[in-house]
Each structure stands twice: as C-alpha cells, then as structure tokens.
Design a protein around this motif. Structure first.
Motif, PDB file in Angstrom:
ATOM      1  N   VAL A 210      -9.342  13.533  -6.984  1.00  0.00           N
ATOM      2  CA  VAL A 210     -10.748  13.819  -6.736  1.00  0.00           C
ATOM      3  C   VAL A 210     -10.926  15.116  -5.945  1.00  0.00           C
ATOM      4  CG1 VAL A 210     -11.428  11.388  -6.880  1.00  0.00           C
ATOM      5  CG2 VAL A 210     -10.812  12.351  -4.664  1.00  0.00           C
ATOM      6  N   ASP A 211     -10.008  16.091  -6.151  1.00  0.00           N
ATOM      7  CA  ASP A 211     -10.160  17.382  -5.469  1.00  0.00           C
ATOM      8  C   ASP A 211     -11.312  18.182  -6.035  1.00  0.00           C
ATOM      9  OD1 ASP A 211      -8.828  19.505  -7.560  1.00  0.00           O
ATOM     10  OD2 ASP A 211      -7.828  17.565  -7.636  1.00  0.00           O
ATOM     11  N   PHE A 239      -8.280  16.853  -0.555  1.00  0.00           N
ATOM     12  CA  PHE A 239      -7.791  17.731   0.505  1.00  0.00           C
ATOM     13  C   PHE A 239      -8.650  17.680   1.763  1.00  0.00           C
ATOM     14  CE2 PHE A 239      -6.510  19.456  -3.578  1.00  0.00           C
ATOM     15  CZ  PHE A 239      -5.145  19.571  -3.407  1.00  0.00           C
ATOM     16  N   SER A 240      -9.822  17.135   1.629  1.00  0.00           N
ATOM     17  CA  SER A 240     -10.725  17.032   2.777  1.00  0.00           C
ATOM     18  C   SER A 240     -11.711  15.921   2.493  1.00  0.00           C
ATOM     19  CB  SER A 240     -11.478  18.348   3.000  1.00  0.00           C
ATOM     20  OG  SER A 240     -12.400  18.570   1.947  1.00  0.00           O
ATOM     21  N   GLY A 241     -12.415  15.520   3.525  1.00  0.00           N
ATOM     22  CA  GLY A 241     -13.460  14.529   3.329  1.00  0.00           C
ATOM     23  C   GLY A 241     -14.576  15.048   2.435  1.00  0.00           C
ATOM     24  N   PHE A 242     -14.689  16.369   2.289  1.00  0.00           N
ATOM     25  CA  PHE A 242     -15.778  16.939   1.496  1.00  0.00           C
ATOM     26  C   PHE A 242     -15.637  16.574   0.020  1.00  0.00           C
ATOM     27  CE2 PHE A 242     -17.458  20.494  -1.077  1.00  0.00           C
ATOM     28  CZ  PHE A 242     -18.802  20.382  -0.732  1.00  0.00           C
ATOM     29  N   ARG A 246     -17.971  13.993  -2.201  1.00  0.00           N
ATOM     30  CA  ARG A 246     -18.644  14.401  -3.440  1.00  0.00           C
ATOM     31  C   ARG A 246     -18.377  13.388  -4.550  1.00  0.00           C
ATOM     32  NH1 ARG A 246     -16.542  19.515  -5.502  1.00  0.00           N
ATOM     33  NH2 ARG A 246     -18.124  19.199  -7.123  1.00  0.00           N
ATOM     34  N   PHE A 247     -17.139  12.944  -4.630  1.00  0.00           N
ATOM     35  CA  PHE A 247     -16.799  11.946  -5.643  1.00  0.00           C
ATOM     36  C   PHE A 247     -17.524  10.630  -5.369  1.00  0.00           C
ATOM     37  CE2 PHE A 247     -14.077   8.249  -6.638  1.00  0.00           C
ATOM     38  CZ  PHE A 247     -14.170   8.299  -8.020  1.00  0.00           C
ATOM     39  N   PHE A 255     -20.476   2.334  -9.333  1.00  0.00           N
ATOM     40  CA  PHE A 255     -19.391   1.533  -8.772  1.00  0.00           C
ATOM     41  C   PHE A 255     -19.691   1.202  -7.313  1.00  0.00           C
ATOM     42  CE2 PHE A 255     -17.608   3.225 -12.463  1.00  0.00           C
ATOM     43  CZ  PHE A 255     -16.312   2.800 -12.696  1.00  0.00           C
ATOM     44  N   ALA A 256     -19.274   0.024  -6.905  1.00  0.00           N
ATOM     45  CA  ALA A 256     -19.269  -0.274  -5.472  1.00  0.00           C
ATOM     46  C   ALA A 256     -18.209   0.605  -4.801  1.00  0.00           C
ATOM     47  CB  ALA A 256     -18.970  -1.744  -5.243  1.00  0.00           C
ATOM     48  N   VAL A 257     -18.391   0.895  -3.518  1.00  0.00           N
ATOM     49  CA  VAL A 257     -17.452   1.743  -2.782  1.00  0.00           C
ATOM     50  C   VAL A 257     -16.996   1.008  -1.529  1.00  0.00           C
ATOM     51  CG1 VAL A 257     -17.095   3.924  -1.575  1.00  0.00           C
ATOM     52  CG2 VAL A 257     -18.512   3.857  -3.651  1.00  0.00           C
ATOM     53  N   ASN A 258     -15.685   0.955  -1.334  1.00  0.00           N
ATOM     54  CA  ASN A 258     -15.093   0.268  -0.186  1.00  0.00           C
ATOM     55  C   ASN A 258     -14.134   1.239   0.501  1.00  0.00           C
ATOM     56  OD1 ASN A 258     -13.680  -1.342   1.602  1.00  0.00           O
ATOM     57  ND2 ASN A 258     -13.278  -2.982   0.151  1.00  0.00           N
ATOM     58  N   ILE A 259     -14.552   1.815   1.615  1.00  0.00           N
ATOM     59  CA  ILE A 259     -13.724   2.776   2.344  1.00  0.00           C
ATOM     60  C   ILE A 259     -12.975   2.032   3.441  1.00  0.00           C
ATOM     61  CG2 ILE A 259     -13.721   4.861   3.767  1.00  0.00           C
ATOM     62  CD1 ILE A 259     -16.214   5.767   2.295  1.00  0.00           C
TER      63      ILE A 259
END
Length: 297
Positions: A210-211, A239-242, A246-247, A255-259
C-alpha cells in the motif's frame, strides 16, 4: 437453489480436505499425484458459502481434525510476513535475509523488483527457497508441498515508469494451509487479468502493498482488494502512516478496518470475519528502511 450451492460447496471441500490432511513431502510429484488445490476448486463458488462452511460443516471428523489449530501470521518487516502452519511449518514471504524472531523458515519466497524483496545469499539451512522470477526464458513455476502446506505461484511483470522492465519478474504466491487460501502479491506493478484471477483462485487472506507509488496505485490496490473480497486484507510495504492512511481512507467504505498495535494474529477458517476486514499489523522489525539488503523500495 441456495441449498444446492451449499451442498456443492460442502462436497468439494470435504473431498479435497480428505486428500490434504495427510502430510506430503515435497513437490517432485507429477500433476496426476500431487495434492489438488482447494483454493482453485472453490474459486467458482459464490462468496457466501465460504462463511457458511466455517460454522456449519464441523460434523465431518476429518474436517474438524484439520481445523483444530490456526495459522499464525506475523508481520516481520517491509513486505515479509512470517507464517506458521498447525504442523509447525514456517514460511516467510519476500525474504531478503530477515524473517523476524524464531527459527529459520522451512520455505521462503522472494521477488525480483528490489533488493529488499530477495537475497542472493539465503541461509543454506533454509530447505526451500522459491524465487518468483525465472531464468529469462521460462517463468518461475512452483507447486511445493511441505507438511500441511501447499505453495504455488502466479507470475506478473515488473514495470518502472510505465515501461516493462522484466516479464514474469514478480510472483503472487498462494499458500494453502488449514483450509485457508492465503495470497501474497509481492511487488505488484499492474492490474491483474482474468487469467491471473483464475490462476490464483479463491483467497481468504490477501497481503497487499500500500505504498501507492512504487507498486500499484492506492486506487489500483484498493480495487484489487474489492475484486478478491478476501475475508482478511493485510497491508504491507507502507513507508509511512501517510500511505497507509490513504489506503484505509480509500477502502473503508467497502471494508471494515481494524488497526492493531501487535505484529501477529492467529487465523482459522472458523475465525474468519463474516465481512471483509482490513487488519493493520505493526511490523516487528520496523518498516524496512536501511537494513542493508539493497533498495528500500
């Protein structure tokens, strides 16, 4: 109609699992004797029976036995995930010399786009080193059976700035283990054709970069995730949280998101989420910058 579809799904899975729970040695087998691919057999069935099967076919003793344990997945570094099967087979994806803590893997897969996705000097103690690129004339072709794991590949091309650099220089590796279909797309540079999709088959877990620049664009990789609709999407190569954010922003409508704050999760067919979910794991060894194996791309 629905009953017939469910019955077909059940019969396919039960027949294949009966053939796959016995450990196989290696992949020097002919096409007539080697273990069939469950993921390819399930590819033509509607998505819903996959979730139904997780909770409804436990009455088959062989199936229960094969699903007794989970596959452990750890995000080691960069594009490297470390997988451990119920029988203790360890695999590492896009291996550039490091695969996280623990013993040497039994199987490593590698891709050719950049030095952080392969190594020319893998530890000689690794029994199976699977290169995702061929010899320049013949594409890489793998169908390896080790213990309770089947590993196979589907090749894609390497591009730079829209220019073809190496045909079949990247492989999407598919790991079939414990009834799960796990796909790692490597350093994917282009959208997939229907032929690619058919050759990959059904996926329950999908590992994607997801770069957003060096590999497929954020939109392109999000579209790929929607196309497969795997139960679990595991981002990598951020490479970064950025770029990760974005992804997440792009995919969160579908989609559900689980960090999560940890690096590892355990997955079984029975524990798959009922709807597609992005699970963000933290790389155990950092994002992969500057660890001395070539380009950090």
């Amino acid at each position: 109609m629905w009953t017939a579809v469910v019955a077909l799904a059940l019969s396919v899975v039960m027949a294949l699992i009966a053939n796959t729970i016995v450990p196989a040695s290696a992949s020097a087998q002919t096409e007539n004797t080697r273990r069939p691919s469950t993921c390819l057999a399930m590819a033509g069935l509607p998505q819903q029976p996959r979730f139904w099967l997780a909770s409804s076919i436990r009455s088959g003793e062989k199936f229960v036995q094969s699903q007794a344990d989970s596959v452990h997945i750890r995000y080691a570094i960069h594009s490297t995930y470390r997988l451990e099967s119920p029988q203790g087979i360890v695999l590492a994806t896009d291996f550039a010399g490091r695969a996280g803590t623990g013993r040497l893997p039994d199987v490593v897969t590698m891709n050719h786009a950049h030095g952080t996705h392969y190594t020319t000097v893998p530890d000689p103690g690794i029994p199976h080193v699977l290169r995702g690129w061929g010899d320049g004339q013949t594409p890489a072709s793998h169908y390896l059976e080790v213990g309770d794991v089947l590993v196979r590949n589907v090749t894609t091309d390497i591009y730079s700035g829209g220019v073809l650099i190496e045909a079949d220089g990247n492989s999407i590796f598919i790991f079939e283990v414990a009834g799960l279909c796990i796909g790692h797309v490597g350093h994917l540079h282009h959208t997939l054709t229907p032929e690619h999709i058919a050759a990959i088959g059904r996926l329950d877990v999908l590992m994607i970069p997801v770069d957003g620049g060096l590999t497929l664009s954020i939109q392109g990789i999000s579209d790929l995730a929607r196309q497969f609709r795997a139960s679990i999407i595991l981002p990598m190569h951020w490479f970064s949280g950025f770029s990760l954010q974005r992804f997440v922003d792009n995919i969160s409508a579908s989609f559900a998101v689980n960090i999560r704050q940890e690096s590892e999760l355990a997955v079984s067919l029975a524990s798959l989420p009922a709807s597609p979910t992005v699970i963000v794991l933290q790389p155990e060894l950092g994002t992969g910058f500057g660890f001395g194996f070539g380009d950090d791309n």
